[in-house]
Design an enzyme around this catalytic site. Sequence first.
Site, PDB file in Angstrom:
ATOM      1  CG  ASP A  52      -1.608   1.142   1.665  1.00  0.00           C
ATOM      2  OD1 ASP A  52      -2.399   1.422   0.604  1.00  0.00           O
ATOM      3  OD2 ASP A  52      -1.255   1.954   2.364  1.00  0.00           O
ATOM      4  CB  THR A 112       1.852   1.565   3.598  1.00  0.00           C
ATOM      5  OG1 THR A 112       0.683   1.305   4.037  1.00  0.00           O
ATOM      6  CG2 THR A 112       3.005   0.326   3.671  1.00  0.00           C
ATOM      7  NE  ARG A 136      -5.031   8.106   4.651  1.00  0.00           N
ATOM      8  CZ  ARG A 136      -4.762   7.461   3.455  1.00  0.00           C
ATOM      9  NH1 ARG A 136      -5.137   7.588   2.463  1.00  0.00           N
ATOM     10  NH2 ARG A 136      -4.444   6.058   3.487  1.00  0.00           N
ATOM     11  CB  SER A 179      -1.528   2.670  -4.182  1.00  0.00           C
ATOM     12  OG  SER A 179      -2.219   3.826  -3.856  1.00  0.00           O
ATOM     13  CG  ASN A 180      -7.610   2.978  -2.564  1.00  0.00           C
ATOM     14  OD1 ASN A 180      -7.906   1.995  -3.301  1.00  0.00           O
ATOM     15  ND2 ASN A 180      -8.094   3.523  -1.613  1.00  0.00           N
ATOM     16  CE  LYS A 220      -5.261  -0.267  -1.585  1.00  0.00           C
ATOM     17  NZ  LYS A 220      -4.140  -0.571  -1.324  1.00  0.00           N
ATOM     18  CB  SER A 276      -1.826  -2.236   4.071  1.00  0.00           C
ATOM     19  OG  SER A 276      -2.588  -0.938   4.226  1.00  0.00           O
ATOM     20  CG  ASN A 298      -4.283   2.541   5.327  1.00  0.00           C
ATOM     21  OD1 ASN A 298      -4.506   3.616   6.095  1.00  0.00           O
ATOM     22  ND2 ASN A 298      -3.523   2.679   4.274  1.00  0.00           N
ATOM     23  CG  PHE A 319      -9.390   0.220   5.030  1.00  0.00           C
ATOM     24  CD1 PHE A 319      -9.691  -0.451   3.264  1.00  0.00           C
ATOM     25  CD2 PHE A 319      -8.677   1.175   5.309  1.00  0.00           C
ATOM     26  CE1 PHE A 319      -9.135   0.493   2.681  1.00  0.00           C
ATOM     27  CE2 PHE A 319      -8.115   1.928   4.248  1.00  0.00           C
ATOM     28  CZ  PHE A 319      -8.179   1.608   2.836  1.00  0.00           C
ATOM     29  CG  ASP A 320      -4.955  -2.055   1.961  1.00  0.00           C
ATOM     30  OD1 ASP A 320      -5.558  -2.719   1.150  1.00  0.00           O
ATOM     31  OD2 ASP A 320      -3.885  -1.591   1.732  1.00  0.00           O
TER      32      ASP A 320
HETATM   33  C1  LAC Z   1      -3.640   3.463  -0.862  1.00  0.00           C
HETATM   34  C2  LAC Z   1      -4.433   4.001   0.360  1.00  0.00           C
HETATM   35  C3  LAC Z   1      -5.392   2.843   0.889  1.00  0.00           C
HETATM   36  O1  LAC Z   1      -2.498   3.799  -1.175  1.00  0.00           O
HETATM   37  O2  LAC Z   1      -3.792   4.342   1.402  1.00  0.00           O
HETATM   38  O3  LAC Z   1      -4.210   2.628  -1.449  1.00  0.00           O
END
Ligand code: LAC
Length: 231
Positions: free
Chosen positions: A10, A14, A42, A119-120, A152, A176, A178, A180-181
């Site tokens: 991520d 991250t 964020r 990544s998003n 994601k 990650s 995150n 949730f990820d």
């Molecule tokens: C990304 C976000 C979730 O990099 O932080 O995908």
Amino acid sequence: MPSNEALVFDVYGTLVDPIGIARHLEGRLPPADAADVARIWRHKQLDISFRLTAMGRYEDFAWCTRKALDHALALLDKKLEPSEKESLIARYNDLEPFPDAVPALSGLLDRGHVLAVLSNGTPAMLEAILDASRLRPYFTEIISVDEVRAFKPSPLPYRHAAMRLNLPPSRLRLVSSNSFDIIGAESAGLRAAWVDRSGGVFEPDGGPPDIVIRSLTDLPAALDSTPGHDR
Ligand code: LAC
């Protein structure tokens, strides 16, 4: 010997620090307000991405990022000139890498891991941030959720990453900060490593994965001591 697991990273939170953008607001706002804007910005950016995906709609992460900044400023009743807003948005492509990123990635490459990004961020955002942070050379593939037009933690980006790397999902490990990820990756059949940078609380709809580390530099040792991880 090459590792049997590809490590998929991520980006925001991250490898680079989205909350650190607060320091670019400090000339304009008191430090506590700058920190609040960064935190709400964020939070809302992710919130918008989740809701778009739940509705089956897609607008890219650059769009979510802009909308979220407007929301954070409105919520806190703060105003920025259009030029100030543009320069802040531009800063999003120049976020500080966490200090553990380069040593960890370089050690992992030496150990024979395939390293990728999932990544998003849009492809343009990812190219810009990875160039600015000098992290680009470590990665074989830069995979954006834009390729499947779903954010994601939809299963689509994780399965797409496995397809792009030509591996079954169980041979990818998402790294990650995150949580949730992490839950999303595991529910799509990947393994995961949670980078718990601040002793945070894991999201309540899942549990921590088999690897939990406080810094990316702890990852090689954690991989070595994880059953089923055959380097
Ligand atoms: C990304 C976000 C979730 O990099 O932080 O995908």
